[in-house]
Motif scaffolding. Structure first.
Motif, short mmCIF file in Angstrom:
data_model
loop_
_atom_site.label_atom_id
_atom_site.label_comp_id
_atom_site.label_asym_id
_atom_site.label_seq_id
_atom_site.Cartn_x
_atom_site.Cartn_y
_atom_site.Cartn_z
N UNK A 1 -19.09 24.72 5.34
CA UNK A 1 -18.77 26.29 4.82
C UNK A 1 -17.18 26.01 4.97
N UNK A 2 -16.05 25.74 5.54
CA UNK A 2 -14.95 25.90 5.00
C UNK A 2 -14.69 25.41 3.82
N UNK A 3 -14.78 23.63 4.05
CA UNK A 3 -14.41 23.18 2.37
C UNK A 3 -15.03 23.70 0.82
N UNK A 4 -16.30 24.31 1.60
CA UNK A 4 -17.21 24.75 0.44
C UNK A 4 -16.19 26.32 -0.59
N UNK A 5 -16.21 26.57 0.88
CA UNK A 5 -14.80 27.88 0.26
C UNK A 5 -13.55 27.64 0.01
N UNK A 6 -12.99 26.48 0.57
CA UNK A 6 -11.61 25.74 -0.74
C UNK A 6 -12.21 25.45 -1.90
#
Length: 74
Positions: A36-41
């Motif tokens: 999720x962190x990578x997707x949001x970035x």
């Protein structure tokens, strides 16, 4: 304190998640959090790029012209 989020995933995705968690020796939650962190970035980066493309004050460069200027050696 972190909040808990619940999501329903297809069995095949849960299987892949469990396999990755086992191989990486991490919990499901760790894998999901990182994903999720990578997707949001990525989403933030794409949003900024689209904002720049829509900005009439931000000039769009012609690649052929830039290339000619870069390769032009006197």
């Amino acid at each position: 304190m972190p909040q808990q989020v619940t999501a329903r995933l297809p069995d095949s995705l849960v299987g892949a998640l469990d396999s990755a968690a086992t191989q990486l020796r991490r919990s499901r939650a760790d894998i999901i959090r990182q994903a999720v962190e990578r997707y949001i970035e990525d989403f933030d980066d794409l949003s900024a790029a689209f904002d720049r493309l829509r900005d009439p004050d931000d000039p769009v460069l012609d690649w052929d012209e830039v290339r000619r200027e870069l390769l032009d050696t006197d």
